[in-house]
Design a protein around this motif. Sequence first.
Motif, PDB file in Angstrom:
ATOM      1  N   VAL A 189       0.858  -1.189   0.000  1.00  0.00           N
ATOM      2  CA  VAL A 189       0.000   0.000   0.000  1.00  0.00           C
ATOM      3  C   VAL A 189       0.889   1.232   0.000  1.00  0.00           C
ATOM      4  N   VAL A 190       0.638   2.137  -0.905  1.00  0.00           N
ATOM      5  CA  VAL A 190       1.439   3.360  -1.025  1.00  0.00           C
ATOM      6  C   VAL A 190       1.340   4.178   0.256  1.00  0.00           C
ATOM      7  N   GLU A 249       1.631  -1.198   5.845  1.00  0.00           N
ATOM      8  CA  GLU A 249       0.625  -2.255   5.743  1.00  0.00           C
ATOM      9  C   GLU A 249       0.569  -2.812   4.326  1.00  0.00           C
ATOM     10  N   ARG A 250       0.102  -4.035   4.206  1.00  0.00           N
ATOM     11  CA  ARG A 250      -0.104  -4.652   2.910  1.00  0.00           C
ATOM     12  C   ARG A 250      -1.573  -5.056   2.785  1.00  0.00           C
ATOM     13  N   PHE A 251      -2.058  -5.096   1.563  1.00  0.00           N
ATOM     14  CA  PHE A 251      -3.452  -5.411   1.265  1.00  0.00           C
ATOM     15  C   PHE A 251      -3.563  -6.910   0.990  1.00  0.00           C
ATOM     16  N   PRO A 252      -4.249  -7.685   1.847  1.00  0.00           N
ATOM     17  CA  PRO A 252      -4.374  -9.123   1.626  1.00  0.00           C
ATOM     18  C   PRO A 252      -5.414  -9.419   0.540  1.00  0.00           C
ATOM     19  N   VAL A 305      -1.431   4.228 -14.807  1.00  0.00           N
ATOM     20  CA  VAL A 305      -2.668   4.998 -14.787  1.00  0.00           C
ATOM     21  C   VAL A 305      -2.308   6.282 -14.046  1.00  0.00           C
ATOM     22  N   ASP A 306      -2.608   7.430 -14.633  1.00  0.00           N
ATOM     23  CA  ASP A 306      -2.218   8.700 -14.018  1.00  0.00           C
ATOM     24  C   ASP A 306      -2.703   8.770 -12.575  1.00  0.00           C
ATOM     25  N   GLY A 307      -1.808   9.161 -11.675  1.00  0.00           N
ATOM     26  CA  GLY A 307      -2.132   9.269 -10.265  1.00  0.00           C
ATOM     27  C   GLY A 307      -1.757   8.049  -9.455  1.00  0.00           C
ATOM     28  N   LEU A 308      -1.373   6.950 -10.133  1.00  0.00           N
ATOM     29  CA  LEU A 308      -1.020   5.708  -9.447  1.00  0.00           C
ATOM     30  C   LEU A 308       0.443   5.359  -9.713  1.00  0.00           C
ATOM     31  N   THR A 309       1.001   4.500  -8.869  1.00  0.00           N
ATOM     32  CA  THR A 309       2.373   4.033  -9.055  1.00  0.00           C
ATOM     33  C   THR A 309       2.437   3.120 -10.280  1.00  0.00           C
TER      34      THR A 309
END
Length: 233
Positions: free
Chosen positions: A17-18, A22-25, A222-226
């Motif tokens: 998660v940026v 934490e990580r997203f399961p 995608v613009d705005g995302l990593t």
Amino acid sequence: MSEHFAFTPPATVSVPVVGSTERFPVHRIYCVGRNYEEHAKEMGFTGREPPFFFLKPADTIVVSEPGQTASTPYPSLTNNLHHEIELVVAIGTGGKNIKAADAARHIYGYAVGLDMTRRDLQNDMKKQGRPWCIGKAFDHSAPIGPITPAAQAGDIHHAAIWVQVNGLDRQRSNVAKLIWSVAETIEHLSNAWELQAGDLIYTGTPEGVAAVVQGDTLTGGVDGLTPIRVTVA
């Protein structure tokens, strides 16, 4: 009484998660078919047909960690491996029969993903009228970048979406061109399945899908995302 398993269960598949440790399961991966008009046309279809879905196992995820290049092996049984760049929606609050107007409160965040496809096997199954899981749900077929929380993603619904192979444009479009919007997709999907926290929705790919070979490097965004960066090993 504690449970005793016959063998050690696999680790939980997760995505970074940026801006967080934490990580997203990951629970399930849902994918939307033919959700950009120009891609539908290049696949031989037209119009705003009702949305349809297919699934990938959670362990098909290949994580493109921030600043790193992930590696995905060229799969067996195919001579025609295609890239499909997609906006991925991460569900944070589950539900059933969710209305499009309420969909936003169920979204945890967004990421960039690739729906890798054994196109020759998919086409063979289509011709035979058989399920085409073998063309879509194979090992390492769901590369994904870090998840950006929804509040930090900007105007995701009008963001440019693109992928380059070895530095050259292959796909370039805008999320605004989705046939079924993110909210509409969540409404349709939650009528068929009860969505759960941890679900990922690959929302469809624009036109320009094409083959990759061993040694190719895919960079997508995608613009705005990593962005995501993946090499075909």
